[in-house]
Design an enzyme around this catalytic site. Structure first.
Site, PDB file in Angstrom:
ATOM      1  N   ASP A 153      18.769  -8.424  -9.411  1.00 21.34           N
ATOM      2  CA  ASP A 153      18.997  -7.076  -8.884  1.00 21.34           C
ATOM      3  C   ASP A 153      17.711  -6.445  -8.370  1.00 21.34           C
ATOM      4  O   ASP A 153      17.729  -5.678  -7.403  1.00 21.34           O
ATOM      5  CB  ASP A 153      19.602  -6.181  -9.975  1.00 21.34           C
ATOM      6  CG  ASP A 153      20.960  -6.674 -10.436  1.00 21.34           C
ATOM      7  OD1 ASP A 153      21.803  -6.938  -9.565  1.00 21.34           O
ATOM      8  OD2 ASP A 153      21.176  -6.795 -11.652  1.00 21.34           O
TER       9      ASP A 153
ATOM     10  N   HIS B 266      18.103  -9.338 -18.849  1.00 28.36           N
ATOM     11  CA  HIS B 266      19.496  -9.685 -18.561  1.00 28.36           C
ATOM     12  C   HIS B 266      20.222  -9.972 -19.859  1.00 28.36           C
ATOM     13  O   HIS B 266      19.632 -10.507 -20.801  1.00 28.36           O
ATOM     14  CB  HIS B 266      19.564 -10.899 -17.631  1.00 28.36           C
ATOM     15  CG  HIS B 266      20.907 -11.127 -17.018  1.00 28.36           C
ATOM     16  ND1 HIS B 266      21.902 -11.818 -17.668  1.00 28.36           N
ATOM     17  CD2 HIS B 266      21.421 -10.747 -15.816  1.00 28.36           C
ATOM     18  CE1 HIS B 266      22.977 -11.857 -16.888  1.00 28.36           C
ATOM     19  NE2 HIS B 266      22.722 -11.218 -15.771  1.00 28.36           N
TER      20      HIS B 266
END
Length: 435
Positions: free
Chosen positions: A369, A311
């Site tokens: 995700d 991320h």
């Protein structure tokens, strides 16, 4: 005001300049450089805004090194396990979790605005049935300003509040309509006796000939997806909403801009890209091919990427991913999908990547995700709709950020500067003389 300062010196002989240092309640301090250009004629250069605070905000705080996410000071772990999505909406919009009386007023207010203007159906029919849902949603959300012109004045706090309720209430209806249109099924009208998440799932999966019976585990999973995606500080789409609204445009147009930005595979489209990655591995041989895939992902000369890991902000385990991982296993267990080849592949890939020093040393942990895509696929949501559901959930965060910006007495229209590297001034030569 602050008595702390930072002094910038220049090697070209320009005089030093002192800037105030502004403290946040938590997180890094900020050097206030607003006077830089006026005093020195120089800009800062920060591609991607890696070190630039574009605004002050009291909504969401992220500590990427600790893996911490706070909405209005509340840890995401507590909100996701002790609250529902509409409580979080109230928190983000108004600053506090609702009291019993506030909840009794706020919930029906949202519920009674879930229907959309009937003309929206005719507008929707102008799209191809195979259009990507995010293309459809960008158009539908932007078009709301034409259907609800009584709440488009950005400078009117009351109108902004009306448009906020309308957007939060109607986004599930629009997403479900976009889905039904794509598969050729009749639209299902919202029901006021259902919870926010259950109502959305019913509009998605019910038909006039067979109603949808909500499963508590699946409804809670969907509600948690909404909570975990409700806001995430100054990311690309939120910054887009703020930038768009800074011109004074209407709230629906600003949110439509956020929807368009979210569509990108590096942002809201990441969970769709993650599922597509799993499908690719499955087509190539499934679990037996994971080692080969991992080797390609580690090869810097390869174009293969391990989607759903790492991320931009989190350099620790994404706290949302931990919660989504729990939900993932609950859903797979509830539906008896533990032996499904795709889900077995996803869990095997997770295990191998978490034990590989290459990814661990680079702090490339699974992000939200990775698991949210698996959960939505298990529930029955088509991959192409994942990002639209992300937009549905993020709408309240966008609105809260928009409202905060407009209410800030220091707010100005966004106008980033640039480092110009093009041609210097030159004259236009007549056509016949150009060599």
């Amino acid at each position: 005001m602050t008595d702390r300062t930072a002094t910038v010196t220049f090697s070209d002989g320009s005089p030093s300049i002192v800037f105030p240092v502004l403290p946040g309640t938590i997180g890094p301090d900020v050097i206030d450089i607003r006077a830089l250009y006026g005093k020195t004629g120089k800009f800062t250069y920060d591609p991607g805004f890696l070190s630039t605070a574009s605004c002050s905000s009291a909504i969401t705080y992220i500590d990427g090194d600790k893996g911490e996410l706070l909405y209005r000071g509340y840890p995401i772990e507590e909100l996701a396990t002790r609250s529902d999505y509409l409580e979080v909406c109230h928190l983000l919009l108004y600053g506090d979790l609702p009291t019993a009386d506030q909840k009794a007023r706020f919930y029906p207010l949202v519920t009674r605005h879930t229907m959309v203007n009937e003309q929206m159906q005719f507008f929707l029919r102008g799209f191809r049935r195979d259009a990507h849902p995010m293309a459809v949603m960008t158009g539908l959300v932007g078009a709301m300003s034409a259907f609800y012109p009584d709440s488009i004045n950005l400078q009117d706090a009351h109108q902004r509040d009306i448009s906020a309720i309308r957007l939060i209430a109607k986004m599930p209806t629009l997403v479900a309509m976009a889905y039904k249109y794509s598969v050729g099924q009749p639209y299902m009208y919202p029901r006021n006796d259902q919870s926010y998440a259950a109502n959305f799932m019913r509009m998605m999966f019910a038909t006039p000939c067979e109603d949808y019976k909500p499963n508590d585990v699946l409804v809670r999973a969907m509600d948690r997806i909404f909570i975990l995606h409700a806001d995430h500080e100054q990311n690309a789409s939120t910054s887009t909403v703020r930038m768009c609204a800074s011109s004074g445009t209407n709230p629906f147009a600003a949110i439509a801009a956020g929807v368009a930005c979210l569509w990108g595979p590096a942002h809201g489209g990441a969970n769709e890209a993650c599922l597509n990655m799993l499908y690719d591995i499955q087509r190539q041989g499934g679990v037996a091919k994971i080692g080969e895939f991992i080797a390609k992902a580690k090869d810097k000369n390869s174009s293969v990427k391990l989607m759903g890991f790492g991320h931009r902000v989190y350099k620790n385990y994404d706290p949302r991913a931990k919660l989504m991982r729990e939900t993932c296993y609950e859903v797979l267990g509830e539906l008896g999908l533990g032996d499904d080849p795709l889900f077995k592949l996803a869990m095997a890939l997770e295990k191998i990547a978490l034990e590989d020093d290459y990814f661990v040393s680079r702090k490339l942990y699974p992000n939200v995700d990775y698991y949210s895509g698996i959960v939505q696929k298990a529930i029955g949501i088509p991959v192409q709709l994942f990002t639209a559901i992300f937009a549905l959930a993020r709408t309240v965060g966008w609105i809260a950020q928009l409202n905060e910006m407009v209410s800030d007495p220091e707010y100005k229209i966004g106008r980033p500067r640039q480092l110009y590297t093009g041609a210097t001034r030159r004259e236009v030569v007549p056509l016949a003389q150009r060599g």
